[in-house]
Design a protein around this motif. Structure first.
Motif, short mmCIF file in Angstrom:
data_model
loop_
_atom_site.label_atom_id
_atom_site.label_comp_id
_atom_site.label_asym_id
_atom_site.label_seq_id
_atom_site.Cartn_x
_atom_site.Cartn_y
_atom_site.Cartn_z
N TYR A 41 0.84 -1.20 0.00
CA TYR A 41 0.00 0.00 0.00
C TYR A 41 0.88 1.25 0.00
CZ TYR A 41 -3.80 -3.13 0.78
OH TYR A 41 -4.69 -4.14 0.60
N ALA A 42 0.35 2.30 -0.58
CA ALA A 42 1.03 3.60 -0.59
C ALA A 42 0.18 4.59 0.20
CB ALA A 42 1.21 4.09 -2.03
N ILE A 43 0.82 5.40 1.01
CA ILE A 43 0.13 6.49 1.70
C ILE A 43 0.17 7.68 0.76
CG2 ILE A 43 0.22 8.07 3.66
CD1 ILE A 43 1.36 5.75 5.32
N THR A 44 -1.01 8.13 0.34
CA THR A 44 -1.08 9.19 -0.66
C THR A 44 -1.33 10.57 -0.07
OG1 THR A 44 -3.42 8.70 -1.02
CG2 THR A 44 -1.83 7.59 -2.46
N GLY A 45 -1.58 10.65 1.23
CA GLY A 45 -1.77 11.95 1.85
C GLY A 45 -2.05 11.86 3.33
N GLN A 46 -1.68 12.93 4.04
CA GLN A 46 -2.01 13.09 5.46
C GLN A 46 -2.35 14.55 5.68
OE1 GLN A 46 0.14 10.67 8.56
NE2 GLN A 46 1.71 10.63 6.96
N SER A 61 -9.94 -1.22 3.80
CA SER A 61 -10.35 -1.75 2.50
C SER A 61 -9.13 -2.03 1.64
CB SER A 61 -11.26 -0.73 1.78
OG SER A 61 -11.47 -1.13 0.45
N ARG A 62 -9.11 -3.16 1.00
CA ARG A 62 -8.01 -3.52 0.09
C ARG A 62 -7.94 -2.57 -1.10
NH1 ARG A 62 -5.54 -8.01 1.52
NH2 ARG A 62 -6.60 -9.53 2.81
N GLU A 63 -9.04 -1.87 -1.40
CA GLU A 63 -9.06 -0.92 -2.51
C GLU A 63 -8.55 0.46 -2.11
OE1 GLU A 63 -12.03 -2.94 -1.94
OE2 GLU A 63 -10.95 -4.31 -3.26
N GLY A 64 -8.29 0.67 -0.82
CA GLY A 64 -7.84 1.96 -0.33
C GLY A 64 -8.95 2.67 0.42
N GLY A 65 -8.61 3.79 1.02
CA GLY A 65 -9.60 4.53 1.78
C GLY A 65 -8.98 5.72 2.48
#
Length: 197
Positions: free
Chosen positions: A43-48, A117-121
């Motif tokens: 997984y990639a963290i795309t924002g915080q 979720s495996r799709e991201g969230g």
């Protein structure tokens, strides 16, 4: 003795592709956890994004008998009241009783639960996730925002402690029992977005 047969060279890329596919299936088959997201394992963290929340505890929303007249050590897990929900995170009041140290203080435990979720969230976390997967905590109560029935009450709510999935509050018992509602701002929290990599 039987002669050794060599694998034809055209099969080698096929075997490598099958092996890579098996590794991907093994990783994807593992349960999704916050740790896998934080350490960027698939997984990639795309924002915080930093934010603060205003939480409200009102006597009307409490089930009969709460806050309990027993010490918090006996009341853990006796309550499950949804206080706040945002995106893929829910905040539950799981205990609300006398403090073990002082019967004039109420101890509230608030647990965070995430729908992964495996799709991201997008999760709401009481800490920031660093590049190495560790966390940085800065959670606190904004004393200027503590209000009971519209009046400022800066000493009515204190942060008592925190773990990765819950935080605890000390609340002035007499003030809570004579007020309709007690609200306060708490933060920083972070909206963390993630997606499969």
């Amino acid at each position: 003795m039987a002669p050794h047969r060599k694998i034809p060279l055209f099969l080698l890329p096929i075997l490598l592709i099958l092996l890579a596919g098996a590794v991907v299936l093994l990783v994807r088959g593992q349960p999704l956890t916050l740790e896998r997201i934080f350490h960027r394992q698939g997984y990639a963290i795309t924002g915080q994004t930093e934010t603060a929340l205003t939480l409200t505890l009102s006597r009307d929303q409490m089930p009969e008998g709460f806050p309990e007249e027993v010490p918090i050590s006996q009341a853990e897990g006796e309550l499950e009241l949804l206080l706040y929900q945002d995106r893929d995170t829910s905040f539950y009041l799981t205990a609300f009783a006398q403090s073990n140290q002082d019967s004039d203080i109420l101890h509230a435990s608030i647990e965070l639960r995430h729908q992964l979720s495996r799709e991201g969230g997008e999760l709401l976390l009481p800490y920031q996730v660093n590049e190495d997967g560790s966390i940085t905590v800065g959670l606190g109560i904004d004393r200027e925002s503590v209000r009971a029935d519209g009046e400022a009450r800066p000493e009515a709510v204190l942060l008592a402690g925190q773990s990765s999935s819950r935080f605890d509050l000390y609340i002035d018992r007499a003030l809570f029992l004579r007020s309709d509602a007690l609200s306060f701002q708490i933060g920083p929290f972070y909206y963390l977005t993630y997606e499969p990599s």
